[in-house]
Design a protein around this motif. Structure first.
Motif, PDB file in Angstrom:
ATOM      1  N   LEU A 133      -8.763  -0.188  -3.704  1.00  0.00           N
ATOM      2  CA  LEU A 133      -8.233  -1.541  -3.699  1.00  0.00           C
ATOM      3  C   LEU A 133      -7.935  -1.931  -5.139  1.00  0.00           C
ATOM      4  CD1 LEU A 133      -7.555  -4.036  -1.980  1.00  0.00           C
ATOM      5  CD2 LEU A 133      -9.925  -4.787  -2.320  1.00  0.00           C
ATOM      6  N   ASP A 134      -6.657  -2.080  -5.442  1.00  0.00           N
ATOM      7  CA  ASP A 134      -6.210  -2.422  -6.802  1.00  0.00           C
ATOM      8  C   ASP A 134      -6.218  -3.944  -6.941  1.00  0.00           C
ATOM      9  OD1 ASP A 134      -4.995  -2.750  -9.252  1.00  0.00           O
ATOM     10  OD2 ASP A 134      -3.071  -1.896  -8.645  1.00  0.00           O
ATOM     11  N   GLN A 152      -5.514   6.396  -0.067  1.00  0.00           N
ATOM     12  CA  GLN A 152      -4.621   5.253   0.117  1.00  0.00           C
ATOM     13  C   GLN A 152      -4.916   4.237  -0.969  1.00  0.00           C
ATOM     14  OE1 GLN A 152      -4.960   3.202   3.870  1.00  0.00           O
ATOM     15  NE2 GLN A 152      -3.132   2.020   3.502  1.00  0.00           N
ATOM     16  N   ILE A 153      -3.859   3.682  -1.544  1.00  0.00           N
ATOM     17  CA  ILE A 153      -3.991   2.648  -2.565  1.00  0.00           C
ATOM     18  C   ILE A 153      -3.441   1.360  -1.980  1.00  0.00           C
ATOM     19  CG2 ILE A 153      -3.305   1.895  -4.871  1.00  0.00           C
ATOM     20  CD1 ILE A 153      -2.812   4.984  -5.392  1.00  0.00           C
ATOM     21  N   VAL A 154      -4.280   0.324  -1.953  1.00  0.00           N
ATOM     22  CA  VAL A 154      -3.859  -0.988  -1.479  1.00  0.00           C
ATOM     23  C   VAL A 154      -3.902  -1.919  -2.686  1.00  0.00           C
ATOM     24  CG1 VAL A 154      -4.322  -2.898   0.092  1.00  0.00           C
ATOM     25  CG2 VAL A 154      -4.801  -0.550   0.829  1.00  0.00           C
ATOM     26  N   SER A 155      -2.762  -2.542  -2.986  1.00  0.00           N
ATOM     27  CA  SER A 155      -2.677  -3.449  -4.128  1.00  0.00           C
ATOM     28  C   SER A 155      -2.599  -4.891  -3.644  1.00  0.00           C
ATOM     29  CB  SER A 155      -1.436  -3.139  -4.965  1.00  0.00           C
ATOM     30  OG  SER A 155      -1.511  -1.822  -5.468  1.00  0.00           O
ATOM     31  N   VAL A 156      -3.420  -5.738  -4.245  1.00  0.00           N
ATOM     32  CA  VAL A 156      -3.370  -7.171  -3.951  1.00  0.00           C
ATOM     33  C   VAL A 156      -2.388  -7.783  -4.939  1.00  0.00           C
ATOM     34  CG1 VAL A 156      -4.681  -9.324  -3.839  1.00  0.00           C
ATOM     35  CG2 VAL A 156      -5.759  -7.165  -3.150  1.00  0.00           C
ATOM     36  N   ASN A 157      -1.313  -8.350  -4.418  1.00  0.00           N
ATOM     37  CA  ASN A 157      -0.276  -8.940  -5.261  1.00  0.00           C
ATOM     38  C   ASN A 157      -0.431 -10.465  -5.263  1.00  0.00           C
ATOM     39  OD1 ASN A 157       0.871  -6.310  -5.611  1.00  0.00           O
ATOM     40  ND2 ASN A 157       1.764  -6.518  -3.591  1.00  0.00           N
ATOM     41  N   ALA A 158      -1.621 -10.903  -5.606  1.00  0.00           N
ATOM     42  CA  ALA A 158      -1.934 -12.334  -5.632  1.00  0.00           C
ATOM     43  C   ALA A 158      -2.967 -12.579  -6.721  1.00  0.00           C
ATOM     44  CB  ALA A 158      -2.479 -12.791  -4.276  1.00  0.00           C
ATOM     45  N   GLN A 159      -3.053 -13.828  -7.190  1.00  0.00           N
ATOM     46  CA  GLN A 159      -3.985 -14.133  -8.274  1.00  0.00           C
ATOM     47  C   GLN A 159      -5.372 -14.508  -7.788  1.00  0.00           C
ATOM     48  OE1 GLN A 159      -1.913 -17.108 -10.593  1.00  0.00           O
ATOM     49  NE2 GLN A 159      -1.096 -15.522 -11.946  1.00  0.00           N
ATOM     50  N   ARG A 160      -5.477 -14.861  -6.489  1.00  0.00           N
ATOM     51  CA  ARG A 160      -6.763 -15.336  -5.980  1.00  0.00           C
ATOM     52  C   ARG A 160      -7.102 -14.699  -4.638  1.00  0.00           C
ATOM     53  NH1 ARG A 160      -8.130 -20.412  -8.356  1.00  0.00           N
ATOM     54  NH2 ARG A 160      -9.413 -20.944  -6.566  1.00  0.00           N
ATOM     55  N   ILE A 161      -8.378 -14.399  -4.451  1.00  0.00           N
ATOM     56  CA  ILE A 161      -8.910 -14.084  -3.125  1.00  0.00           C
ATOM     57  C   ILE A 161     -10.045 -15.091  -2.928  1.00  0.00           C
ATOM     58  CG2 ILE A 161      -9.917 -12.377  -1.581  1.00  0.00           C
ATOM     59  CD1 ILE A 161      -8.822 -10.184  -3.406  1.00  0.00           C
ATOM     60  N   ASP A 162      -9.749 -16.136  -2.187  1.00  0.00           N
ATOM     61  CA  ASP A 162     -10.721 -17.210  -2.000  1.00  0.00           C
ATOM     62  C   ASP A 162     -10.741 -17.646  -0.542  1.00  0.00           C
ATOM     63  OD1 ASP A 162      -8.362 -18.691  -1.754  1.00  0.00           O
ATOM     64  OD2 ASP A 162      -8.560 -19.638  -3.709  1.00  0.00           O
ATOM     65  N   ALA A 163     -11.460 -18.724  -0.262  1.00  0.00           N
ATOM     66  CA  ALA A 163     -11.630 -19.185   1.114  1.00  0.00           C
ATOM     67  C   ALA A 163     -10.292 -19.451   1.810  1.00  0.00           C
ATOM     68  CB  ALA A 163     -12.490 -20.452   1.128  1.00  0.00           C
ATOM     69  N   ASP A 204     -13.097   1.979  -2.861  1.00  0.00           N
ATOM     70  CA  ASP A 204     -13.363   1.818  -4.284  1.00  0.00           C
ATOM     71  C   ASP A 204     -12.500   0.677  -4.808  1.00  0.00           C
ATOM     72  OD1 ASP A 204     -15.117   3.979  -4.286  1.00  0.00           O
ATOM     73  OD2 ASP A 204     -13.584   5.410  -4.897  1.00  0.00           O
ATOM     74  N   LEU A 205     -12.948   0.044  -5.874  1.00  0.00           N
ATOM     75  CA  LEU A 205     -12.224  -1.087  -6.458  1.00  0.00           C
ATOM     76  C   LEU A 205     -11.760  -0.728  -7.858  1.00  0.00           C
ATOM     77  CD1 LEU A 205     -14.698  -3.919  -5.387  1.00  0.00           C
ATOM     78  CD2 LEU A 205     -12.819  -2.922  -4.087  1.00  0.00           C
ATOM     79  N   ALA A 206     -10.505  -1.084  -8.164  1.00  0.00           N
ATOM     80  CA  ALA A 206      -9.938  -0.735  -9.471  1.00  0.00           C
ATOM     81  C   ALA A 206      -9.233  -1.932 -10.096  1.00  0.00           C
ATOM     82  CB  ALA A 206      -8.934   0.412  -9.303  1.00  0.00           C
ATOM     83  N   GLY A 207      -9.190  -1.926 -11.419  1.00  0.00           N
ATOM     84  CA  GLY A 207      -8.416  -2.916 -12.163  1.00  0.00           C
ATOM     85  C   GLY A 207      -9.010  -4.304 -12.158  1.00  0.00           C
ATOM     86  N   SER A 264       0.827  -1.197   0.000  1.00  0.00           N
ATOM     87  CA  SER A 264       0.000   0.000   0.000  1.00  0.00           C
ATOM     88  C   SER A 264       0.859   1.244   0.000  1.00  0.00           C
ATOM     89  CB  SER A 264      -0.965  -0.015   1.186  1.00  0.00           C
ATOM     90  OG  SER A 264      -0.496   0.681   2.281  1.00  0.00           O
ATOM     91  N   ARG A 265       0.228   2.321  -0.467  1.00  0.00           N
ATOM     92  CA  ARG A 265       0.875   3.634  -0.416  1.00  0.00           C
ATOM     93  C   ARG A 265      -0.216   4.673  -0.160  1.00  0.00           C
ATOM     94  NH1 ARG A 265       0.688   2.977  -6.300  1.00  0.00           N
ATOM     95  NH2 ARG A 265      -0.021   4.906  -7.272  1.00  0.00           N
ATOM     96  N   THR A 266       0.182   5.750   0.502  1.00  0.00           N
ATOM     97  CA  THR A 266      -0.759   6.799   0.850  1.00  0.00           C
ATOM     98  C   THR A 266      -0.355   8.094   0.166  1.00  0.00           C
ATOM     99  OG1 THR A 266      -1.136   5.763   2.992  1.00  0.00           O
ATOM    100  CG2 THR A 266      -1.826   8.048   2.774  1.00  0.00           C
ATOM    101  N   GLU A 267      -1.335   8.768  -0.412  1.00  0.00           N
ATOM    102  CA  GLU A 267      -1.127  10.061  -1.051  1.00  0.00           C
ATOM    103  C   GLU A 267      -2.168  11.019  -0.473  1.00  0.00           C
ATOM    104  OE1 GLU A 267      -1.429   9.407  -5.255  1.00  0.00           O
ATOM    105  OE2 GLU A 267       0.117   7.857  -5.249  1.00  0.00           O
ATOM    106  N   GLY A 268      -1.814  11.702   0.595  1.00  0.00           N
ATOM    107  CA  GLY A 268      -2.742  12.607   1.260  1.00  0.00           C
ATOM    108  C   GLY A 268      -3.887  11.848   1.894  1.00  0.00           C
TER     109      GLY A 268
END
Length: 112
Positions: free
Chosen positions: A46-47, A12-23, A76-79, A5-9
């Motif tokens: 959330l990227d 905040q942008i949080v990036s998921v560096n994974a291919q899956r979000i599952d159980a 918000d969700l992006a990408g 993650s990074r914050t700009e004022g």
């Protein structure tokens, strides 16, 4: 769960560096999101551009992350890949979250 993650004022942008979000990673995702978003940012993007698959547990984890932000803060969700975006649309979660095709598009959108 690999996230960065990074914050700009107030953003905040949080990036998921994974291919899956599952159980298998949903609880870990919620824990990392809670830790990453403890700051004062009023808007969190959330990227999900690296995520190819999400199941109901992953969807629930993202909803939980939104709720834990509390009032006055927005997630918000992006990408979203086409597969992930279809899950959000089929479950009508596209009425709960603002969905942006790219991180740049989310960054250019007016806050609020």
């Amino acid at each position: 769960m690999d996230m960065s993650s990074r914050t700009e004022g107030a953003l905040q942008i949080v990036s998921v560096n994974a291919q899956r979000i599952d159980a298998a990673v949903a609880i870990q995702f919620k824990d990392v999101m809670r830790a990453e978003t403890e700051g004062p940012a009023t808007r969190v993007i959330l990227d999900l551009s690296q995520v190819d698959f999400i199941d109901s547990s992953g969807l629930g984890a993202i909803v939980a992350a939104m709720k834990q932000l509390g009032p006055g803060r927005k997630l918000d969700l992006a990408g979203l890949t086409p597969t992930v975006e279809s899950v959000f649309r089929l479950t009508r979660m596209d009425t709960v979250f603002a969905l942006f095709p790219t991180l740049d598009a989310a960054l250019m959108a007016p806050a609020g």
